[in-house]
Design a protein around this motif. Structure first.
Motif, mmCIF file in Angstrom:
data_model
loop_
_atom_site.group_PDB
_atom_site.id
_atom_site.type_symbol
_atom_site.label_atom_id
_atom_site.label_comp_id
_atom_site.label_asym_id
_atom_site.label_seq_id
_atom_site.Cartn_x
_atom_site.Cartn_y
_atom_site.Cartn_z
ATOM 1 N N HIS A 79 7.658 -0.891 -5.016
ATOM 2 C CA HIS A 79 7.139 0.458 -5.190
ATOM 3 C C HIS A 79 6.828 1.030 -3.812
ATOM 4 C CE1 HIS A 79 6.187 0.696 -9.568
ATOM 5 N NE2 HIS A 79 6.359 -0.588 -9.458
ATOM 6 N N VAL A 80 6.620 2.333 -3.737
ATOM 7 C CA VAL A 80 6.103 2.920 -2.516
ATOM 8 C C VAL A 80 4.753 2.285 -2.244
ATOM 9 C CG1 VAL A 80 5.286 5.048 -1.472
ATOM 10 C CG2 VAL A 80 7.316 5.075 -2.906
ATOM 11 N N ALA A 81 4.503 1.870 -1.050
ATOM 12 C CA ALA A 81 3.226 1.235 -0.742
ATOM 13 C C ALA A 81 2.157 2.288 -0.564
ATOM 14 C CB ALA A 81 3.363 0.371 0.510
ATOM 15 N N SER A 82 1.950 2.758 0.612
ATOM 16 C CA SER A 82 0.914 3.773 0.803
ATOM 17 C C SER A 82 1.461 4.906 1.650
ATOM 18 C CB SER A 82 -0.301 3.151 1.514
ATOM 19 O OG SER A 82 0.070 2.673 2.786
ATOM 20 N N GLU B 273 -8.220 1.611 -2.586
ATOM 21 C CA GLU B 273 -7.670 0.526 -1.769
ATOM 22 C C GLU B 273 -7.018 -0.530 -2.652
ATOM 23 O OE1 GLU B 273 -9.079 -2.369 1.949
ATOM 24 O OE2 GLU B 273 -10.585 -1.342 0.716
ATOM 25 N N VAL B 274 -7.652 -0.835 -3.782
ATOM 26 C CA VAL B 274 -7.082 -1.800 -4.725
ATOM 27 C C VAL B 274 -5.768 -1.263 -5.294
ATOM 28 C CG1 VAL B 274 -7.405 -2.960 -6.945
ATOM 29 C CG2 VAL B 274 -9.306 -2.831 -5.315
ATOM 30 N N TRP B 275 -5.759 0.027 -5.664
ATOM 31 C CA TRP B 275 -4.543 0.604 -6.248
ATOM 32 C C TRP B 275 -3.388 0.602 -5.250
ATOM 33 C CZ3 TRP B 275 -7.383 5.415 -8.629
ATOM 34 C CH2 TRP B 275 -8.118 4.999 -9.747
ATOM 35 N N LEU B 276 -3.678 0.892 -4.005
ATOM 36 C CA LEU B 276 -2.627 0.850 -2.987
ATOM 37 C C LEU B 276 -2.081 -0.563 -2.832
ATOM 38 C CD1 LEU B 276 -4.114 3.245 -0.292
ATOM 39 C CD2 LEU B 276 -2.070 3.630 -1.673
ATOM 40 N N GLU B 277 -2.971 -1.543 -2.913
ATOM 41 C CA GLU B 277 -2.529 -2.940 -2.810
ATOM 42 C C GLU B 277 -1.678 -3.324 -4.015
ATOM 43 O OE1 GLU B 277 -1.672 -6.253 -0.940
ATOM 44 O OE2 GLU B 277 -2.941 -4.684 -0.059
ATOM 45 N N LEU B 278 -2.014 -2.800 -5.192
ATOM 46 C CA LEU B 278 -1.193 -3.046 -6.381
ATOM 47 C C LEU B 278 0.235 -2.566 -6.146
ATOM 48 C CD1 LEU B 278 -3.577 -1.927 -9.290
ATOM 49 C CD2 LEU B 278 -2.767 -4.245 -8.852
#
Length: 371
Positions: free
Chosen positions: A357-360, A271-276
């Motif tokens: 960047h691409v988000a999720s 979840e943190v990486w997706l937010e990054l």
């Protein structure tokens, strides 16, 4: 600074003219030969598509290029420091040697003093430069399907055990252990701020890290345990894709990364990486900002740990996270790289270029098999 290196046509023109104004300020790496030179090198001019330009000798070395024997770019840069000059001369006389601190002492030099001097001059220590210069040659030979013995000789190792030992420190396993049937494959990707190792399977990218990151062997070991399919040498399509996207990123064409990725982490970490990936290029966030964005305002420390556990550099932009006071804080690839990435992306923002960047979701594989 990266923005000084982005005008390829201008710098290539300076190379053709052997413009003395660029001497010591810009260096050219020639991809067809693996050599880097001063811009006023007397050698025949390479084709423009084979040229990559760098601001420092250290960046050339970290990107896997060897110094030219005609224009001697390393020796030229070393002239100002007698101790560095001695080391450079010794390295050029015996580049295949497995240099150690004992060798430095035998030259009458203090290891800690020259370590600082060399890194200040070139951005890498003397022992790092020697190791990377030798291993890169062996890595490329293996990636091209060459035999281990050929890779060993190409890397300049007299002893098979010495080559295996050095290679194992980089990738965490001996080159003799590769079967060609491994589930994952690792390959070398050059960049203006240093070489990276990319690991992918046939469908997604699993790891992208700077070669000189101390945690790389540990990360690769965890990746092998998580996938249970081994890591070989070579590349699949996702490595080709991320290399092309990195080239576009560093050349100023765009900051979008669409390579499919496998995230090895807990649900919270993912979840943190997706937010990054939702942080626009040119923007920064604090750890507390990230914690609030994922609805966990009290989890600042956990967010920081997840940020530090990121194994896909640049494309998952953990470099965009800074301290609450505006300080750069830590970065596994080195603070100097973090600074350069932020500066490059600020140029994107000021020019109105691609900033996201691409988000999720799109093109992303998620697997929570390791933490």
């Amino acid at each position: 600074m990266l923005y000084d290196i982005e005008n390829h046509d201008l710098l290539y023109d300076a190379l053709v003219r052997r413009d003395p104004a660029y001497d010591g300020r810009v260096y050219v790496g020639v991809t067809s030969t693996g050599i880097f030179c001063r811009l006023n090198c007397p050698a025949r001019n390479p084709k423009p598509e084979n040229c990559r330009f760098f601001a420092t000798v250290g960046e050339c070395i970290e990107s896997g290029f060897r110094p030219c024997k005609r224009c001697k770019p390393v020796a030229t840069a070393a002239e100002a420091d007698p101790a560095v000059k001695i080391l450079v001369a010794a390295f050029e006389a015996d580049p295949a040697r497995r240099w150690t601190e004992a060798d430095v002492i035998a030259l009458g030099l203090d290891p800690s003093t020259v370590r600082r001097s060399f890194k200040r001059q070139f951005g890498v220590t003397f022992l790092e430069m020697a190791r990377l210069s030798r291993l890169r040659d062996g890595f490329v030979t293996l990636s091209d399907g060459g035999r281990v013995i050929d890779a060993q000789l190409e890397a300049g190792f007299d002893s098979p055990s010495g080559f295996r030992s050095a290679f194992a420190r980089l990738l965490g396993q001996s080159p003799a252990s590769f079967t060609g049937e491994e589930f994952l494959k690792a390959d070398w990707i050059d960049s203006p701020i240093g070489a990276l190792v990319a690991v992918s399977d046939r469908s997604s990218l699993h790891l992208l890290e700077f070669v000189d990151r101390k945690a790389l062997p540990r990360e690769l070991s965890r990746l092998r345990d998580a996938t249970r399919g081994g890591i070989g040498i070579g590349r699949f399509a996702p490595t080709e894709q991320i290399e092309a996207e990195l080239k576009a990123y560093f050349s100023g064409e765009g900051a979008r990364f669409e390579t499919p990725m496998t995230y090895h982490g807990s649900p919270f970490t993912r979840e943190v990486w997706l937010e990054l990936r939702r942080i626009p290029a040119g923007a920064t966030r604090s750890y507390s900002d990230l914690a609030k964005a994922i609805g966990r305002p009290s989890a600042t420390r956990a967010v920081a740990r997840a940020n530090g556990a990121n194994q896909i550099a640049i494309a998952i932009p953990c470099h965009r996270v800074i301290g609450a006071d505006g300080s750069l804080t830590g970065y596994g690839g080195g603070i100097w790289r973090k600074q350069k990435l932020i500066e490059l992306e600020q140029a994107y923002a000021s020019q109105g270029g691609e900033q996201t960047h691409v988000a999720s979701g799109q093109g992303t594989v998620i697997r929570g098999s390791a933490s």
